[in-house]
Design a protein around this motif. Sequence first.
Motif, mmCIF file in Angstrom:
data_model
loop_
_atom_site.group_PDB
_atom_site.id
_atom_site.type_symbol
_atom_site.label_atom_id
_atom_site.label_comp_id
_atom_site.label_asym_id
_atom_site.label_seq_id
_atom_site.Cartn_x
_atom_site.Cartn_y
_atom_site.Cartn_z
ATOM 1 N N THR A 291 -5.218 -4.881 -1.028
ATOM 2 C CA THR A 291 -5.032 -3.405 -0.736
ATOM 3 C C THR A 291 -3.816 -2.920 0.459
ATOM 4 O O THR A 291 -3.687 -2.262 1.060
ATOM 5 N N LEU A 292 -4.358 -4.050 1.180
ATOM 6 C CA LEU A 292 -3.458 -4.098 3.225
ATOM 7 C C LEU A 292 -2.197 -3.703 2.456
ATOM 8 O O LEU A 292 -1.182 -3.181 3.150
ATOM 9 N N GLN A 293 -1.371 -4.969 1.677
ATOM 10 C CA GLN A 293 -0.406 -5.407 1.173
ATOM 11 C C GLN A 293 0.112 -3.543 0.587
ATOM 12 O O GLN A 293 1.993 -3.451 0.840
ATOM 13 N N ILE A 294 -0.734 -2.885 -0.271
ATOM 14 C CA ILE A 294 0.204 -1.777 -0.538
ATOM 15 C C ILE A 294 0.232 -1.017 0.476
ATOM 16 O O ILE A 294 1.098 0.138 0.626
ATOM 17 N N ILE A 295 -0.609 -1.189 1.213
ATOM 18 C CA ILE A 295 -0.553 0.467 2.058
ATOM 19 C C ILE A 295 0.516 0.031 2.727
ATOM 20 O O ILE A 295 1.100 0.621 2.801
ATOM 21 N N GLU A 296 0.677 -1.100 3.360
ATOM 22 C CA GLU A 296 1.648 -1.240 4.474
ATOM 23 C C GLU A 296 2.793 -1.357 3.683
ATOM 24 O O GLU A 296 4.284 -0.763 3.962
ATOM 25 N N LYS A 297 3.176 -1.311 2.375
ATOM 26 C CA LYS A 297 4.636 -0.889 1.794
ATOM 27 C C LYS A 297 4.882 0.528 1.362
ATOM 28 O O LYS A 297 5.627 1.050 1.345
ATOM 29 N N ILE A 298 3.457 1.593 1.575
ATOM 30 C CA ILE A 298 3.688 2.717 1.449
ATOM 31 C C ILE A 298 3.927 3.183 2.952
ATOM 32 O O ILE A 298 5.179 4.209 2.720
#
Length: 361
Positions: A291-298
């Motif tokens: 979840t956190l990886q995706i947020i940082e990618k966004i």
Amino acid sequence: MKIEDFIYSHEIDLSAVQTGSLTWSAPSNIALVKYWGKVGDQIPANPSLSFTLSKCKTITTLDYSVKSEKGISFDLLFEGQPKEDFKPKVQKFFERIVKYCPYIEQYHFVIDTTNTFPHSSGIASSASGMAAMAVNIMSLEKELNPVMSEEYFNQKASFLARLGSGSACRSVSGSVVVWGTQEDVSGSSDLYGVEFPYSLHENFKGYRDVILLVDKGEKQVSSTLGHNLMNGHPYAEQRFAQAHENMTKLRAILEQGNIPEFIALVESEALTLHAMMMTSMPYFILMKPNTLQIIEKIWAFREKTSIPVCFTLDAGANVHVLFPKDNERFVMDFINEELAVFCENAQYIADEMGAGAIRIK
């Protein structure tokens, strides 16, 4: 409308409506201003606003037939097969609504329900499922009372859906729905959801929501328990006040089409929801590392491209990626190239803003 306005008070003529079959679909919704915490009988501790989805929905058929003895009785099927573990929730729903719909005790029901999204996807089906149940029950009521207005139908259906699952009241009608009393939203109520009563800027019409399936397992903490942990929460009152403030801000944003302010508010609301979970007692975390990886990618993608894509979260690990329809091609490429790898089996569901429950003839 007051609670007593929803109590069925007409004569019940069973001879006119003995048997029949009804089918409705009802969608999921995603809250932008989150409701977290409730009081009494499914009353929200703060108002919320959601986008109704289009493709993630529950389709429910309700067969009914008059029986000789009064009482709640039903058979429950999921995708055509008996589903005993779903029955307690439906039983509780019927017990809650019988005060308002006394005629249900005079029918036996066969309920057959299915979801357009996989049951094991980690997407909560309670909102769409209970909304579909509620509009079916209201269709039966309309057969008993044909003069019912469409406005009353929708309000009572939303009222009943709320008694099954709070957020279900936002899945009955409308593309943008407000639930909970908010001074500057005309007609808003704690008892049922209302369609956003102001103009929606073109920037937000047809908004896209791609749901990244980060974790398809069952949550460690149910939403019901999570809501209850807001009782006595050290930051509860500040959170409830913040939600009212954000509702006022979001109303202006949606009318004016201010996407940068939309992004800031929606992402803040998502993180605040999870902050409430992490600071309750007992505390818990529903986000996963991915979840956190995706947020940082966004965040990195938005910074690099200036494409107005943002995220929101529900009470789980999955990420809802929100963006205007005009940016669909670029964002879908980004999701396929950089985000799908963080999903279970690279799975996601591409959805968009919808309009509420639909009767299937």
